[in-house]
Design a protein around this motif. Structure first.
Motif, PDB file in Angstrom:
ATOM      1  N   THR A   6       7.224  -8.288  -5.640  1.00  0.00           N
ATOM      2  CA  THR A   6       6.636  -9.543  -4.826  1.00  0.00           C
ATOM      3  C   THR A   6       5.378  -9.146  -3.288  1.00  0.00           C
ATOM      4  N   VAL A   7       4.315 -10.208  -3.708  1.00  0.00           N
ATOM      5  CA  VAL A   7       3.105 -10.285  -2.328  1.00  0.00           C
ATOM      6  C   VAL A   7       3.561 -11.035  -1.429  1.00  0.00           C
ATOM      7  N   ILE A   9       1.434 -12.615   1.634  1.00  0.00           N
ATOM      8  CA  ILE A   9       0.179 -12.987   2.427  1.00  0.00           C
ATOM      9  C   ILE A   9       1.038 -13.779   3.234  1.00  0.00           C
ATOM     10  N   VAL A  25      -4.128 -10.171  -6.971  1.00  0.00           N
ATOM     11  CA  VAL A  25      -3.244  -9.590  -6.721  1.00  0.00           C
ATOM     12  C   VAL A  25      -2.382 -10.852  -8.096  1.00  0.00           C
ATOM     13  N   ALA A  29       1.164  -9.416  -9.588  1.00  0.00           N
ATOM     14  CA  ALA A  29       2.732  -9.525  -9.391  1.00  0.00           C
ATOM     15  C   ALA A  29       3.682 -10.013  -9.389  1.00  0.00           C
ATOM     16  N   ILE A  32       4.585 -14.301  -6.081  1.00  0.00           N
ATOM     17  CA  ILE A  32       3.274 -14.579  -5.124  1.00  0.00           C
ATOM     18  C   ILE A  32       4.134 -15.638  -3.815  1.00  0.00           C
ATOM     19  N   LEU A  82       5.664  -5.756  -1.427  1.00  0.00           N
ATOM     20  CA  LEU A  82       4.380  -6.152  -1.216  1.00  0.00           C
ATOM     21  C   LEU A  82       3.648  -6.732  -0.748  1.00  0.00           C
ATOM     22  N   ASN A  83       3.166  -5.627   1.095  1.00  0.00           N
ATOM     23  CA  ASN A  83       2.807  -7.143   2.003  1.00  0.00           C
ATOM     24  C   ASN A  83       1.476  -7.147   1.951  1.00  0.00           C
ATOM     25  N   LEU A  84       0.484  -7.988   2.200  1.00  0.00           N
ATOM     26  CA  LEU A  84      -0.945  -8.365   2.485  1.00  0.00           C
ATOM     27  C   LEU A  84      -1.327  -8.740   3.642  1.00  0.00           C
ATOM     28  N   LEU A  90      -6.013  -6.093  -3.431  1.00  0.00           N
ATOM     29  CA  LEU A  90      -6.356  -4.541  -4.265  1.00  0.00           C
ATOM     30  C   LEU A  90      -6.671  -4.019  -4.535  1.00  0.00           C
ATOM     31  N   LYS A  95      -3.252  -0.694  -8.019  1.00  0.00           N
ATOM     32  CA  LYS A  95      -1.725  -1.489  -9.199  1.00  0.00           C
ATOM     33  C   LYS A  95      -1.981  -0.583 -10.656  1.00  0.00           C
ATOM     34  N   MET A 139       4.412  -0.652   1.006  1.00  0.00           N
ATOM     35  CA  MET A 139       5.629  -1.166  -0.351  1.00  0.00           C
ATOM     36  C   MET A 139       6.537  -1.031   0.058  1.00  0.00           C
TER      37      MET A 139
END
Length: 285
Positions: A6-7, A9, A25, A29, A32, A82-84, A90, A95, A139
């Motif tokens: 899971t991303v 944002i 992403v 992913a 999201i 995963l944190n953005l 990315l 990836k 991540m």
């Protein structure tokens, strides 16, 4: 095939950046999530073009609380997160590398991955001056990471072992010099308050360790820096970064970046700490 992660944002008025962030992403992913803190520009309209993206709204207090709120309240179904930020993307190398780890199987003792940011300033990759690589815990397994409680320069803390990735996360840190200086003025206030209050580190904070992982080594040197005298340390920091760590090889745009980030920003922090000390002396109660 999408990776089982899971991303997350965070957004606030990111209309100029969010499309490229999501584009990096959307094919990668499984989930999201965007956590928006009241955007008034076209951010949410742009996000609505992506049916896969789920938007949640939460009032902003500070970065640590916003990031931890997301970890604790989003309906995350995957085992990895995963944190953005909206100004990050990315890289293809990142990836592919992460995808390979999922295909092979991630060892059970590994709870997180460290990845370096690749800073792009005024269209140029800032490669020297000790600014690359700079690793962050981007991540981690669900339930094994959280954001440390700091007003500025927060890192995610991972419980357990981590692996270091070769692929980068691209970080576009400025739209213009005006945006850059305005943001750093705000961040200098947060950092000055944090240092002035001298809050003791806790288990929720990345520990400084010269023999630890890259994040811990970086925090070790930052802790040393904070113990140095005000107004002396920005000069030393800039000299080390620009000359000894070859920041001058980044050219004219590198000179602008290293001077603003290594000297002007740090000097501004010291000036605000000095101001806070004077205010405390004049108003001891």
């Amino acid at each position: 095939m999408k990776s089982p992660l899971t991303v997350i944002i965070l957004t606030f008025n990111e209309a100029k950046k969010i499309k490229d962030c999501l584009g990096s992403v959307i094919d990668f992913a499984s989930e999201i999530f965007v956590v928006d803190s009241g955007s008034t520009d076209q951010t949410l309209e742009i996000i609505s073009e992506y049916s896969e993206v789920k938007v949640f709204h939460h009032a902003f207090e500070n970065y640590s609380q916003q990031r931890n709120w997301a970890l604790e309240n989003l309906p995350i179904k995957t085992g990895w997160i995963l944190n953005l930020d909206a100004d990050q993307r990315l890289s293809n190398e990142f990836k592919v590398e992460v995808g390979n780890y999922f295909q092979k199987g991630i060892p059970e003792n590994i709870n997180g991955f460290l990845a370096s940011r690749k800073t792009i300033f005024m269209g140029k990759w800032i490669k020297y001056g000790g600014h690359y690589p700079t690793f962050h815990a981007m991540m981690f397994r669900k339930g094994k990471g959280n954001c440390e409680q700091k007003l500025y320069d927060q890192h995610y803390v991972v419980s357990g072992d981590t692996l270091q990735l070769k692929g980068d996360v691209i970080d576009l840190i400025t739209e213009s010099l005006s945006t850059f200086t305005l943001r750093h003025d705000k961040w200098s206030t947060l950092e000055s308050i944090q240092q002035f209050n001298l809050k003791n580190p806790t288990a929720e904070t990345v520990s400084g360790n010269l023999n630890g992982n890259p994040m811990q080594r970086r925090r070790y040197f930052k802790n040393l820096y904070e113990r140095m005298p005000l107004f002396v340390r920005p000069f030393l920091y800039f000299i080390i970064r620009y000359f000894f760590l070859l920041g001058f090889l980044d050219g004219k745009r590198g000179l602008i970046f290293h001077f603003l980030q290594c000297f002007w920003f740090r000097f501004l922090i010291d000036a605000k700490i000095y101001e806070l000390r004077k205010q405390q002396k004049n108003n001891p109660y």
